[in-house]
Write a protein that holds these residues in place. Structure first.
Motif, PDB file in Angstrom:
ATOM      1  N   ARG A   1       0.956  -1.355   0.001  1.00 25.60           N
ATOM      2  CA  ARG A   1       0.039   0.206   0.075  1.00 25.60           C
ATOM      3  C   ARG A   1       0.687   1.296   0.141  1.00 25.60           C
ATOM      4  NH1 ARG A   1      -5.615   0.558   2.533  1.00 25.60           N
ATOM      5  NH2 ARG A   1      -5.254  -1.554   2.402  1.00 25.60           N
ATOM      6  N   GLU A   2       2.029   1.178   0.767  1.00 25.52           N
ATOM      7  CA  GLU A   2       2.695   2.329   0.918  1.00 25.52           C
ATOM      8  C   GLU A   2       3.546   2.707  -0.509  1.00 25.52           C
ATOM      9  OE1 GLU A   2       2.705   0.060   3.150  1.00 25.52           O
ATOM     10  OE2 GLU A   2       1.545   1.246   4.814  1.00 25.52           O
ATOM     11  N   ASP A   3       3.963   1.472  -0.882  1.00 22.68           N
ATOM     12  CA  ASP A   3       4.808   1.639  -2.164  1.00 22.68           C
ATOM     13  C   ASP A   3       3.995   1.887  -3.157  1.00 22.68           C
ATOM     14  OD1 ASP A   3       7.013   0.518  -0.974  1.00 22.68           O
ATOM     15  OD2 ASP A   3       6.513  -1.771  -1.391  1.00 22.68           O
ATOM     16  N   ILE A   4       2.656   1.693  -3.326  1.00 20.68           N
ATOM     17  CA  ILE A   4       1.555   2.168  -4.478  1.00 20.68           C
ATOM     18  C   ILE A   4       1.505   3.628  -4.265  1.00 20.68           C
ATOM     19  CG2 ILE A   4      -0.425   1.892  -5.430  1.00 20.68           C
ATOM     20  CD1 ILE A   4       1.503  -0.359  -6.125  1.00 20.68           C
ATOM     21  N   ALA A   5       1.463   3.942  -3.002  1.00 20.36           N
ATOM     22  CA  ALA A   5       1.210   5.389  -2.754  1.00 20.36           C
ATOM     23  C   ALA A   5       2.198   6.469  -3.212  1.00 20.36           C
ATOM     24  CB  ALA A   5       0.874   5.826  -1.265  1.00 20.36           C
ATOM     25  N   HIS A   6       3.674   5.554  -2.946  1.00 19.26           N
ATOM     26  CA  HIS A   6       4.615   6.479  -3.298  1.00 19.26           C
ATOM     27  C   HIS A   6       4.935   6.484  -4.857  1.00 19.26           C
ATOM     28  CE1 HIS A   6       8.705   7.753  -3.222  1.00 19.26           C
ATOM     29  NE2 HIS A   6       9.296   6.926  -4.029  1.00 19.26           N
ATOM     30  N   LEU A   7       4.448   5.463  -5.411  1.00 12.32           N
ATOM     31  CA  LEU A   7       4.425   5.515  -6.914  1.00 12.32           C
ATOM     32  C   LEU A   7       3.608   6.347  -7.501  1.00 12.32           C
ATOM     33  CD1 LEU A   7       5.324   4.197  -9.888  1.00 12.32           C
ATOM     34  CD2 LEU A   7       3.426   2.761  -9.344  1.00 12.32           C
ATOM     35  N   ALA A   8       2.096   6.577  -6.986  1.00 10.58           N
ATOM     36  CA  ALA A   8       1.475   7.489  -7.380  1.00 10.58           C
ATOM     37  C   ALA A   8       1.833   8.926  -7.021  1.00 10.58           C
ATOM     38  CB  ALA A   8       0.037   7.255  -6.472  1.00 10.58           C
ATOM     39  N   GLU A   9       2.441   9.046  -6.246  1.00 11.10           N
ATOM     40  CA  GLU A   9       3.201  10.708  -5.827  1.00 11.10           C
ATOM     41  C   GLU A   9       3.976  10.765  -7.017  1.00 11.10           C
ATOM     42  OE1 GLU A   9       4.849  11.012  -2.120  1.00 11.10           O
ATOM     43  OE2 GLU A   9       3.087  10.374  -0.955  1.00 11.10           O
ATOM     44  N   LEU A  10       4.957   9.767  -7.310  1.00 12.74           N
ATOM     45  CA  LEU A  10       5.905   9.802  -8.669  1.00 12.74           C
ATOM     46  C   LEU A  10       5.324  10.182  -9.772  1.00 12.74           C
ATOM     47  CD1 LEU A  10       8.548   7.333  -7.568  1.00 12.74           C
ATOM     48  CD2 LEU A  10       8.878   9.619  -7.242  1.00 12.74           C
ATOM     49  N   LEU A  11       4.189   9.515  -9.939  1.00 20.72           N
ATOM     50  CA  LEU A  11       3.371   9.628 -11.365  1.00 20.72           C
ATOM     51  C   LEU A  11       2.893  11.055 -11.526  1.00 20.72           C
ATOM     52  CD1 LEU A  11       2.142   6.127 -11.877  1.00 20.72           C
ATOM     53  CD2 LEU A  11       4.236   7.135 -13.053  1.00 20.72           C
ATOM     54  N   THR A  12       2.272  11.699 -10.452  1.00 15.64           N
ATOM     55  CA  THR A  12       1.544  12.804 -10.371  1.00 15.64           C
ATOM     56  C   THR A  12       2.943  13.821 -10.775  1.00 15.64           C
ATOM     57  OG1 THR A  12       2.044  13.480  -8.084  1.00 15.64           O
ATOM     58  CG2 THR A  12      -0.098  12.506  -8.795  1.00 15.64           C
ATOM     59  N   LEU A  13       4.046  13.784 -10.435  1.00 16.56           N
ATOM     60  CA  LEU A  13       5.013  14.823 -10.970  1.00 16.56           C
ATOM     61  C   LEU A  13       5.695  14.429 -12.304  1.00 16.56           C
ATOM     62  CD1 LEU A  13       7.319  14.653  -7.473  1.00 16.56           C
ATOM     63  CD2 LEU A  13       5.440  15.990  -8.314  1.00 16.56           C
ATOM     64  N   GLN A  14       5.459  13.181 -12.628  1.00 15.92           N
ATOM     65  CA  GLN A  14       6.188  12.775 -13.785  1.00 15.92           C
ATOM     66  C   GLN A  14       5.485  11.532 -14.571  1.00 15.92           C
ATOM     67  OE1 GLN A  14      10.356  12.136 -14.002  1.00 15.92           O
ATOM     68  NE2 GLN A  14      10.375  12.275 -16.307  1.00 15.92           N
ATOM     69  N   PRO A  15       4.449  11.744 -15.019  1.00  9.49           N
ATOM     70  CA  PRO A  15       3.451  10.581 -15.750  1.00  9.49           C
ATOM     71  C   PRO A  15       4.057   9.754 -16.740  1.00  9.49           C
ATOM     72  CG  PRO A  15       2.525  12.666 -16.278  1.00  9.49           C
ATOM     73  CD  PRO A  15       3.612  13.038 -15.489  1.00  9.49           C
ATOM     74  N   THR A  16       5.254  10.086 -17.519  1.00  5.14           N
ATOM     75  CA  THR A  16       5.661   9.351 -18.563  1.00  5.14           C
ATOM     76  C   THR A  16       7.206   8.997 -18.155  1.00  5.14           C
ATOM     77  OG1 THR A  16       6.766  11.633 -19.519  1.00  5.14           O
ATOM     78  CG2 THR A  16       4.498  10.859 -20.198  1.00  5.14           C
ATOM     79  N   GLN A  17       7.391   8.628 -16.812  1.00  6.52           N
ATOM     80  CA  GLN A  17       8.729   7.940 -16.443  1.00  6.52           C
ATOM     81  C   GLN A  17       8.378   6.506 -16.726  1.00  6.52           C
ATOM     82  OE1 GLN A  17       9.561   8.545 -12.335  1.00  6.52           O
ATOM     83  NE2 GLN A  17       7.477   8.256 -11.800  1.00  6.52           N
ATOM     84  N   GLY A  18       9.223   5.664 -16.595  1.00  8.68           N
ATOM     85  CA  GLY A  18       9.409   4.515 -16.925  1.00  8.68           C
ATOM     86  C   GLY A  18       9.479   4.017 -18.551  1.00  8.68           C
TER      87      GLY A  18
END
Length: 112
Positions: free
Chosen positions: A28-45
Motif C-alpha cells: 500500500r505504501e509502495d503504491i502510494a509512493h508510486l502515485a506521488e511520483l507519477l503525479t510529478l512525472q507521468p511519463t517515467q518508466g
C-alpha cells in the motif's frame, strides 16, 4: 503553479494488489509512493507503446530488490494504474513478454 494529473486505479489493478498484499505487507505504501511520483512525472518508466508505460516497483521492505512490475496509461489528463504483477513470474523481459503487457494494457485502457 504546475498541473499535476490525478492518478486512478482500475478494478483490475485493485484485484492484482489484493492478491499481492499478503506477500508484500508494505505494498500500500509502495503504491502510494508510486502515485506521488507519477503525479510529478507521468511519463517515467519504459514506453510500451502509445500512452502505455511500465516500470519495476522498488519495494520499501526490500529496497535492493525490485520484484513487482506496474503498467499504467496516461490518457485524458489522468494516469490510470492498469496492472500489478510479480516479475519473478515472468520469463524475463523478452519481446513476447512486453507484447503481452502491451496487449493487456491496451485492452484495459480501452475499458476505462
Amino acid at each position: 503553479m504546475s498541473y499535476q494529473p490525478p492518478v486512478c486505479s482500475t478494478p483490475t489493478f485493485e484485484r492484482h494488489c489484493l492478491a499481492l498484499a499478503p506477500r508484500y505487507p508494505a505494498l500500500r505504501e509502495d503504491i502510494a509512493h508510486l502515485a506521488e511520483l507519477l503525479t510529478l512525472q507521468p511519463t517515467q518508466g519504459e514506453l510500451l507503446g502509445g500512452t502505455l508505460y511500465w516500470a519495476q516497483l522498488p519495494l520499501a521492505a526490500k529496497p535492493k530488490a525490485k520484484r513487482l512490475g506496474v503498467v499504467w496509461a496516461v490518457r485524458r489528463g489522468k494516469v490510470f494504474l492498469l496492472l500489478a504483477f510479480e516479475l519473478r513470474r515472468l520469463a524475463g523481459y523478452e519481446e513476447p513478454v512486453l507484447d503481452r503487457l502491451r496487449a493487456e494494457g491496451t485492452r484495459l485502457m480501452l475499458e476505462t
